[in-house]
Motif scaffolding. Structure first.
Motif: not given
Length: 228
Positions: A141-155
């Motif tokens: 539900f966070l516009y602009g962060m929805r793809t960044i957060i899963p990638m960041s968690i993967g890091l």
């Protein structure tokens, strides 16, 4: 097996995206050849004919517009409400799993590709450190962060199994909330679409203003977090 995957991780990650692109090409082809006059008639035909396929692909890209479409079509009886929720949930789950594993197995690629997104990555890591796993629920539900957060968690060293379980539950909740609300307010949404079509000269600048406001707000938030 693990050694093979590590050796070919870049290739395998890219191959995982191939089915998505093929589905998009298929939908574009069918749209071009669909019966009807004009884009609107063709799109309505395509949604009724391939609604679940389109919904699945759209959900992988985490676009709420696809879920709203599914809710409205469920309201008009052209889709099954519960099946639409399941398909959208699976699509959202698959999308975030792809982003997660891109982050996990393509760290150097991510750092090179998303240099312009450093602020958002920093913010995502800050939220994960501060709030923990619940951020997986709210990120949709966070516009602009929805793809960044899963990638960041993967890091990070976050458990892939734990992420998958939380991600699946989160995807179903996300799909349920959006589609059910669209189903309930289906008539109002249809009326709004008719208004937009008739008053596009007002709808376009209004939409641009809303999108610009959201972008500006997210930019200010990430800039503020980066300065801390």
């Amino acid at each position: 097996m693990k050694a093979f995957f590590n050796k070919n991780k870049d290739l395998l990650s890219q191959l995982a995206l191939v089915p998505i692109f093929l589905l998009i090409i298929f939908i574009g082809y069918e749209l071009y050849h669909a019966p009807g006059h004009g884009f609107e008639e063709k799109m309505v035909y395509l949604l009724k004919e391939y609604g679940y396929i389109i919904l699945f692909v759209w959900s992988i890209m985490e676009g709420e517009a696809g879920l709203v479409m599914a809710g409205v079509l469920s309201h008009t009886g052209d889709m099954n409400l519960w099946l639409a929720i399941l398909v959208a949930g699976l699509g959202g789950f698959v999308g975030d799993q792809i982003y997660f594993y891109i982050g996990r197995f393509n760290k150097e690629y991510i750092h090179k590709l998303l240099k312009s997104q450093r602020r958002k990555f920093a913010l995502a890591h800050l939220w994960l450190k501060k709030y923990g796993w619940p951020i997986i629920f709210v990120q949709r539900f966070l516009y602009g962060m929805r793809t960044i957060i899963p990638m960041s968690i993967g890091l990070t060293r976050f458990s892939a199994k734990k992420f998958a379980i939380i991600n699946f539950i989160s995807a179903l909740i996300w799909a349920s909330i959006t589609i059910v609300l669209s189903y309930i307010f289906g008539e109002e949404i249809l009326n709004l679409l008719h208004w937009v079509k008739a008053h596009w000269y007002l709808a376009l600048p209004l939409g641009a203003l809303i999108a610009g406001t959201i972008y500006y707000t997210m930019h200010k938030i990430t800039a503020k977090k980066e300065r801390r």
